[in-house]
Design a protein around this motif. Structure first.
Motif, PDB file in Angstrom:
ATOM      1  N   ARG A 136       3.550 -61.273 -24.668  1.00  0.00           N
ATOM      2  CA  ARG A 136       4.942 -61.710 -24.844  1.00  0.00           C
ATOM      3  C   ARG A 136       5.075 -63.128 -24.300  1.00  0.00           C
ATOM      4  NH1 ARG A 136       8.569 -57.145 -25.370  1.00  0.00           N
ATOM      5  NH2 ARG A 136       7.427 -55.202 -25.131  1.00  0.00           N
ATOM      6  N   TYR A 137       5.825 -63.940 -25.026  1.00  0.00           N
ATOM      7  CA  TYR A 137       6.079 -65.289 -24.537  1.00  0.00           C
ATOM      8  C   TYR A 137       7.030 -65.240 -23.338  1.00  0.00           C
ATOM      9  CZ  TYR A 137       4.186 -66.911 -29.007  1.00  0.00           C
ATOM     10  OH  TYR A 137       3.376 -67.151 -30.081  1.00  0.00           O
ATOM     11  N   VAL A 138       6.776 -66.100 -22.368  1.00  0.00           N
ATOM     12  CA  VAL A 138       7.711 -66.325 -21.267  1.00  0.00           C
ATOM     13  C   VAL A 138       8.352 -67.686 -21.524  1.00  0.00           C
ATOM     14  CG1 VAL A 138       8.020 -66.614 -18.788  1.00  0.00           C
ATOM     15  CG2 VAL A 138       6.340 -64.967 -19.649  1.00  0.00           C
ATOM     16  N   TYR A 139       9.673 -67.690 -21.643  1.00  0.00           N
ATOM     17  CA  TYR A 139      10.388 -68.900 -22.022  1.00  0.00           C
ATOM     18  C   TYR A 139      11.121 -69.532 -20.837  1.00  0.00           C
ATOM     19  CZ  TYR A 139       9.925 -67.288 -26.884  1.00  0.00           C
ATOM     20  OH  TYR A 139       9.445 -66.871 -28.098  1.00  0.00           O
ATOM     21  N   VAL A 140      11.328 -70.833 -20.933  1.00  0.00           N
ATOM     22  CA  VAL A 140      12.200 -71.553 -20.011  1.00  0.00           C
ATOM     23  C   VAL A 140      13.236 -72.297 -20.864  1.00  0.00           C
ATOM     24  CG1 VAL A 140      10.746 -73.637 -19.931  1.00  0.00           C
ATOM     25  CG2 VAL A 140      12.306 -73.123 -18.041  1.00  0.00           C
ATOM     26  N   ARG A 141      14.487 -72.235 -20.447  1.00  0.00           N
ATOM     27  CA  ARG A 141      15.549 -72.845 -21.259  1.00  0.00           C
ATOM     28  C   ARG A 141      15.938 -74.245 -20.779  1.00  0.00           C
ATOM     29  NH1 ARG A 141      20.663 -73.212 -19.313  1.00  0.00           N
ATOM     30  NH2 ARG A 141      21.086 -72.277 -17.285  1.00  0.00           N
ATOM     31  N   ARG A 142      15.382 -74.658 -19.621  1.00  0.00           N
ATOM     32  CA  ARG A 142      15.765 -75.954 -19.055  1.00  0.00           C
ATOM     33  C   ARG A 142      14.596 -76.588 -18.323  1.00  0.00           C
ATOM     34  NH1 ARG A 142      17.496 -77.692 -13.956  1.00  0.00           N
ATOM     35  NH2 ARG A 142      17.358 -75.554 -13.133  1.00  0.00           N
TER      36      ARG A 142
ATOM     37  N   GLN B 126      11.688 -72.962 -24.545  1.00  0.00           N
ATOM     38  CA  GLN B 126      10.298 -73.348 -24.732  1.00  0.00           C
ATOM     39  C   GLN B 126       9.350 -72.400 -23.994  1.00  0.00           C
ATOM     40  OE1 GLN B 126       9.595 -76.278 -26.783  1.00  0.00           O
ATOM     41  NE2 GLN B 126      11.708 -75.650 -27.184  1.00  0.00           N
ATOM     42  N   CYS B 127       8.179 -72.173 -24.587  1.00  0.00           N
ATOM     43  CA  CYS B 127       7.182 -71.294 -23.980  1.00  0.00           C
ATOM     44  C   CYS B 127       6.541 -71.983 -22.782  1.00  0.00           C
ATOM     45  CB  CYS B 127       6.118 -70.928 -25.009  1.00  0.00           C
ATOM     46  SG  CYS B 127       4.744 -69.963 -24.332  1.00  0.00           S
ATOM     47  N   ILE B 128       6.500 -71.257 -21.663  1.00  0.00           N
ATOM     48  CA  ILE B 128       5.887 -71.792 -20.451  1.00  0.00           C
ATOM     49  C   ILE B 128       4.688 -70.945 -20.015  1.00  0.00           C
ATOM     50  CG2 ILE B 128       7.265 -70.469 -18.794  1.00  0.00           C
ATOM     51  CD1 ILE B 128       7.504 -73.015 -17.119  1.00  0.00           C
ATOM     52  N   GLY B 129       4.562 -69.747 -20.635  1.00  0.00           N
ATOM     53  CA  GLY B 129       3.454 -68.860 -20.296  1.00  0.00           C
ATOM     54  C   GLY B 129       3.506 -67.588 -21.117  1.00  0.00           C
ATOM     55  N   TYR B 130       2.653 -66.610 -20.748  1.00  0.00           N
ATOM     56  CA  TYR B 130       2.552 -65.349 -21.478  1.00  0.00           C
ATOM     57  C   TYR B 130       2.484 -64.199 -20.472  1.00  0.00           C
ATOM     58  CZ  TYR B 130       0.827 -68.828 -24.795  1.00  0.00           C
ATOM     59  OH  TYR B 130       0.690 -69.954 -25.559  1.00  0.00           O
ATOM     60  N   CYS B 131       2.977 -63.027 -20.897  1.00  0.00           N
ATOM     61  CA  CYS B 131       2.871 -61.862 -20.023  1.00  0.00           C
ATOM     62  C   CYS B 131       2.612 -60.605 -20.841  1.00  0.00           C
ATOM     63  CB  CYS B 131       4.140 -61.688 -19.165  1.00  0.00           C
ATOM     64  SG  CYS B 131       5.599 -61.144 -20.069  1.00  0.00           S
ATOM     65  N   SER B 132       2.202 -59.558 -20.135  1.00  0.00           N
ATOM     66  CA  SER B 132       1.929 -58.271 -20.768  1.00  0.00           C
ATOM     67  C   SER B 132       2.341 -57.148 -19.828  1.00  0.00           C
ATOM     68  CB  SER B 132       0.439 -58.133 -21.107  1.00  0.00           C
ATOM     69  OG  SER B 132       0.151 -56.827 -21.585  1.00  0.00           O
ATOM     70  N   PHE B 133       3.061 -56.171 -20.361  1.00  0.00           N
ATOM     71  CA  PHE B 133       3.430 -54.979 -19.567  1.00  0.00           C
ATOM     72  C   PHE B 133       2.304 -53.959 -19.724  1.00  0.00           C
ATOM     73  CE2 PHE B 133       7.443 -57.012 -20.608  1.00  0.00           C
ATOM     74  CZ  PHE B 133       8.074 -57.034 -19.388  1.00  0.00           C
ATOM     75  N   GLU B 134       1.606 -53.688 -18.619  1.00  0.00           N
ATOM     76  CA  GLU B 134       0.416 -52.846 -18.662  1.00  0.00           C
ATOM     77  C   GLU B 134       0.655 -51.519 -17.962  1.00  0.00           C
ATOM     78  OE1 GLU B 134      -2.608 -53.763 -19.952  1.00  0.00           O
ATOM     79  OE2 GLU B 134      -2.014 -55.791 -20.565  1.00  0.00           O
ATOM     80  N   ASP B 135      -0.099 -50.494 -18.376  1.00  0.00           N
ATOM     81  CA  ASP B 135      -0.078 -49.212 -17.687  1.00  0.00           C
ATOM     82  C   ASP B 135      -0.824 -49.340 -16.377  1.00  0.00           C
ATOM     83  OD1 ASP B 135       1.280 -48.113 -19.787  1.00  0.00           O
ATOM     84  OD2 ASP B 135      -0.533 -47.401 -20.779  1.00  0.00           O
ATOM     85  N   THR B 136      -0.307 -48.707 -15.328  1.00  0.00           N
ATOM     86  CA  THR B 136      -0.979 -48.786 -14.032  1.00  0.00           C
ATOM     87  C   THR B 136      -2.314 -48.057 -14.043  1.00  0.00           C
ATOM     88  OG1 THR B 136       0.331 -46.871 -13.340  1.00  0.00           O
ATOM     89  CG2 THR B 136       1.103 -49.051 -12.654  1.00  0.00           C
ATOM     90  N   ASP B 137      -2.465 -47.098 -14.971  1.00  0.00           N
ATOM     91  CA  ASP B 137      -3.737 -46.360 -15.042  1.00  0.00           C
ATOM     92  C   ASP B 137      -4.898 -47.327 -15.334  1.00  0.00           C
ATOM     93  OD1 ASP B 137      -2.356 -44.107 -14.599  1.00  0.00           O
ATOM     94  OD2 ASP B 137      -2.307 -43.440 -16.686  1.00  0.00           O
ATOM     95  N   LYS B 138      -4.594 -48.379 -16.111  1.00  0.00           N
ATOM     96  CA  LYS B 138      -5.644 -49.329 -16.467  1.00  0.00           C
ATOM     97  C   LYS B 138      -6.026 -50.228 -15.293  1.00  0.00           C
ATOM     98  CE  LYS B 138      -4.957 -49.812 -21.462  1.00  0.00           C
ATOM     99  NZ  LYS B 138      -4.744 -50.782 -22.552  1.00  0.00           N
ATOM    100  N   GLN B 139      -5.095 -50.325 -14.347  1.00  0.00           N
ATOM    101  CA  GLN B 139      -5.335 -51.218 -13.237  1.00  0.00           C
ATOM    102  C   GLN B 139      -6.222 -50.585 -12.176  1.00  0.00           C
ATOM    103  OE1 GLN B 139      -4.241 -54.338 -13.201  1.00  0.00           O
ATOM    104  NE2 GLN B 139      -3.319 -54.051 -15.219  1.00  0.00           N
ATOM    105  N   LYS B 140      -6.374 -49.290 -12.238  1.00  0.00           N
ATOM    106  CA  LYS B 140      -7.138 -48.582 -11.186  1.00  0.00           C
ATOM    107  C   LYS B 140      -8.626 -48.672 -11.469  1.00  0.00           C
ATOM    108  CE  LYS B 140      -3.327 -45.422 -10.271  1.00  0.00           C
ATOM    109  NZ  LYS B 140      -2.868 -44.048 -10.275  1.00  0.00           N
TER     110      LYS B 140
END
Length: 263
Positions: A233-239, A249-263
């Motif tokens: 997902r794009y992370v936007y900044v408006r100013r 404008q796009c300033i970065g990217y993010c992803s919502f992940e399952d915690t099971d994958k983090q273990k």
């Protein structure tokens, strides 16, 4: 009778502060009301039909109000104000204010579970701005937590019993993917991610460019097949400083992940 009075009640609710409905008369079998309104001791007249095409109610009320108010201002000797009402400038402003107020009431009366993800994201952005402006207000902080919790649940993020798990991946925008991935970070909340983005940018460019309330997240996810993220997902900044973008404008990217994958 209720149907016949619908437009009359609509017009009453359309009156700005300080304007009073003096009379609304309807002749036998007439298809319209002859209306008199009063403002600061001066009266003006207009007509409102009993029935209108669905969706045209606001426009009809605006037109009638413009006619009556322009008459009042002509009688008061203020031609400039009368002209503004004839051109519909005030009624457009009132219409926009009404829409904003109605939208605020709708959100207030709608349960979080009933809001679609894109509105939850927008609501989260609004409440983050409130908590920045009023950090001591506990109700704003509590609402921010509840909105974020429901947002993560709706987006399909499985936090399990580990509410402190690393559930959001973030990487800043750069010229090369490998540069971005070297700076990848994980967070347990959107709020903490926003905090990091602001501080990280300040370290390189100084303070004052943007705040947490200027950040937002793309509603629709997509898949970047070059990496093993669940989504992107794009992370936007408006100013940026004094420049406020019409399109964030796009300033970065993010992803919502399952915690099971983090273990």
């Amino acid at each position: 009778m209720e149907k016949e009075e619908y437009m009359l009640n609509k017009f009453k609710n359309h009156l700005p502060e300080g304007v009073v409905l003096s009379s609304a008369k309807r002749q036998n079998n007439s298809k319209k009301y002859n209306i008199t309104i009063e403002f600061e001791g001066v009266t003006g007249q207009c007509e409102v039909p009993i029935q209108v095409t669905p969706g045209m109610e606001e426009q009809v009320c605006n037109s009638a109000l413009n006619t009556a108010m322009s008459t009042i201002w002509f009688q008061k000797g203020n031609v400039q104000e009368a002209q503004r009402w004839l051109e519909g400038k005030y009624s457009k402003q009132l219409e926009n204010e009404t829409k904003i107020r109605d939208e605020a009431v709708r959100r207030k009366n709608t349960r979080l579970e009933e809001l679609p993800p894109e509105e939850l994201l927008a609501e989260f952005t609004r409440i983050v701005a409130k908590t920045v402006l009023y950090p001591e207000n506990k109700s704003y902080c509590k609402k921010k937590e509840s909105v974020e919790k429901e947002l993560l649940r709706r987006l399909g993020v499985n936090t399990g019993n580990n509410s402190g798990g690393k559930i959001i991946k973030y990487r800043p925008r750069s010229r090369e993917l490998n540069e971005e991935m070297e700076k990848e970070r994980t967070f347990d909340s959107i709020d903490s991610m926003f905090d990091f983005i602001v501080k990280d940018f300040q370290q390189d460019w100084g303070k004052g460019w943007f705040s947490k309330e200027d950040l937002s997240i793309e509603e629709e996810p997509w898949k970047d097949r070059r990496i093993d993220w669940k989504e992107c997902r794009y992370v936007y900044v408006r100013r940026m400083g004094k420049d406020v973008y019409t399109t964030p404008q796009c300033i970065g990217y993010c992803s919502f992940e399952d915690t099971d994958k983090q273990k």
